[in-house]
Design a protein around this motif. Structure first.
Motif, short mmCIF file in Angstrom:
data_model
loop_
_atom_site.label_atom_id
_atom_site.label_comp_id
_atom_site.label_asym_id
_atom_site.label_seq_id
_atom_site.Cartn_x
_atom_site.Cartn_y
_atom_site.Cartn_z
N GLU A 60 42.15 48.31 39.96
CA GLU A 60 40.68 48.69 39.85
C GLU A 60 39.77 47.33 39.87
OE1 GLU A 60 37.29 50.96 36.96
OE2 GLU A 60 39.52 50.85 36.53
N GLY A 61 38.94 47.23 40.71
CA GLY A 61 38.04 46.00 41.05
C GLY A 61 38.88 44.99 41.95
N ASN A 62 40.12 45.14 42.37
CA ASN A 62 40.85 44.45 43.33
C ASN A 62 40.94 42.95 42.64
OD1 ASN A 62 38.74 46.08 45.49
ND2 ASN A 62 40.94 45.99 45.80
N GLU A 63 41.32 42.87 41.47
CA GLU A 63 41.72 41.69 40.91
C GLU A 63 42.52 40.72 41.35
OE1 GLU A 63 42.92 43.13 36.82
OE2 GLU A 63 44.96 43.48 37.33
#
Length: 439
Positions: free
Chosen positions: A351-354
């Motif tokens: 989630e959020g392309n960390e």
């Protein structure tokens, strides 16, 4: 007419919109799509012109430039670097590349067979080669990034456990061995800030903190960080050693990298370069660490000085946040577009392309019976470079084939669309090649 200074030359261009319009600022062939900035970088045309002006100035009077001016110019360039990295003065020196910096550190910290080096399964090959060829043969272990969920949280939880397990095994081994050494045993951890293949943004700041808490030395291979990461703030993160390329993502002249060593560790480090001559400098004598790396014989000094030129260019282009906001957004969107067209997935599912900076990793539609070989790599390379005129490197990781695509200010979404088309056709040819080979 008075000749423009190199900094004036670096700003002598018309600002373009990010995307295809920005290609005019680079030398990229108009019939080629470069989605592989991560491997070699590429210098903008105004930066190269400024470097050429600097070279002409040097060649008009090499003695005046090198003996009389170079130390002050180099000091200014180091000050620029320290500002970019959030580092104290005199903790950064220039080297030609990260591999040189890594080798220099590994050769300087006096490792023995009692010591242990931990590195990841995504370590760059030149780094793993340097580790495995240390003459004293320290023990080694590999930390697998994707053993479990591929996320920052999972990596950090397993990372601490890995260090502790290694240290326990070392304790157990020494308890059963008579050792005459009175030197404290070292645990050394090599961390990538952004790995090369795959191109993943790791939680390296937190990994450095864990190393400190577990009494392990941290060496951060940050080859891809300068120009991709904001707010590096090395003084606060406080790694034991840290190194980055300036000529990959920051647009400096190729052959420019930085080695950061905090004051407490500088006594360990000796340059492995020849001659390492300490020319006298005017004014106060610089710290030994800075002085030892200042003069490196006949290596061209212009790439090191180009950092200040690159910063001038990037500032006019919009600055670090604007450049990286565009590139990261394009990497995320472009990666999804290609994976959807190929019917596969991107590696970063967080989630959020960390795990994504300005690089995306896309699964290729290749069956598991196609394993890495020189033939496969060259067939892929030739198809992409010669027939499709677009390139992003393929690699094999976690039992699957992937492609690593870099997003730069001269790319746009249409480049990723063409990449998807080229990959689909190239993968079909690779499959056909394997089938024919087995008949």
């Amino acid at each position: 007419m008075k000749e423009k200074t190199p900094l004036e030359v670096s700003q002598d261009f018309e600002v373009r919109r990010y995307g295809r319009d920005c290609r005019e600022l680079f030398f990229t062939d108009s019939n080629f799509i470069n989605l592989n900035h991560a491997s070699f970088g590429t210098i903008p045309e105004p930066v190269l012109r400024a470097c050429e002006a600097l070279s002409r100035e040097c060649e008009r009077n090499p003695d005046l430039f090198i003996r009389g001016q170079l130390f002050d110019r180099s000091t200014r360039a180091r000050e620029v670097v320290c500002q970019l990295l959030g580092a104290d003065a005199d903790t950064c020196v220039f080297v030609s590349n990260v591999a040189t910096a890594m080798s220099n550190v590994l050769c300087s910290i006096s490792l023995t067979e009692r010591d242990h080096i931990i590195y990841t399964d995504a370590v760059f090959e030149s780094v793993s080669t340097a580790i495995l060829n240390i003459p004293s043969r320290p023990q080694t272990s590999v930390f697998k990034l994707a053993e479990g969920a591929l996320s920052h949280q999972s990596i950090l939880a397993r990372f601490r456990d890995h260090i502790r397990e290694v240290q326990k095994q070392m304790d157990d081994k020494e308890a059963n061995t008579v050792s005459l050494s009175i030197q404290p045993r070292k645990t050394v951890v090599v961390i990538e800030s952004i790995t090369a293949s795959p191109g993943l943004l790791l939680p390296w700041r937190e990994m450095v903190r864990i190393c400190r808490e577990e009494n392990a030395l941290s060496i951060v291979d940050a080859a891809h960080s300068l120009g991709q990461e904001l707010n590096l703030n090395l003084k606060e993160v406080d790694p034991d050693f840290w190194m980055t390329n300036c000529s990959k993502w920051y647009y400096a002249h190729r052959g420019c990298a930085v080695l950061y060593v905090p004051i407490r560790n500088q006594g360990m480090i000796k340059t492995q370069l020849v001659p390492g001559t300490r020319y006298p400098t005017r004014g106060s004598t610089p710290p030994d660490f800075v002085h030892e790396f200042y003069w490196s014989g006949m290596i061209d000094p212009i790439p090191f000085l180009s950092v200040e030129i690159a910063r001038s260019f990037r500032d006019k282009l919009g600055g670090e946040k604007a450049i990286n906001d565009y590139c990261r957004s394009l990497a995320v969107t472009g990666g999804r577009l290609v994976s959807e067209k190929l019917g596969t997935s991107v590696m970063d599912q967080t989630e959020g392309n960390e795990l994504t900076a300005n690089i995306t990793n896309i699964e290729l539609p290749l069956p598991p019976n196609i394993t890495p070989s020189k033939e496969i790599f060259f067939l892929y390379q030739d198809e992409m470079l010669d027939n499709h005129r677009v390139f992003a490197p393929a690699f094999y990781y976690m039992g699957k084939w992937w492609v690593r695509a870099s997003a730069q200010i001269y790319n746009d979404l249409s480049d990723f669309e063409q990449l998807a088309h080229a990959l689909a056709e190239t993968c079909e040819k690779l499959i056909d090649c394997v089938v024919l080979r087995k008949k």
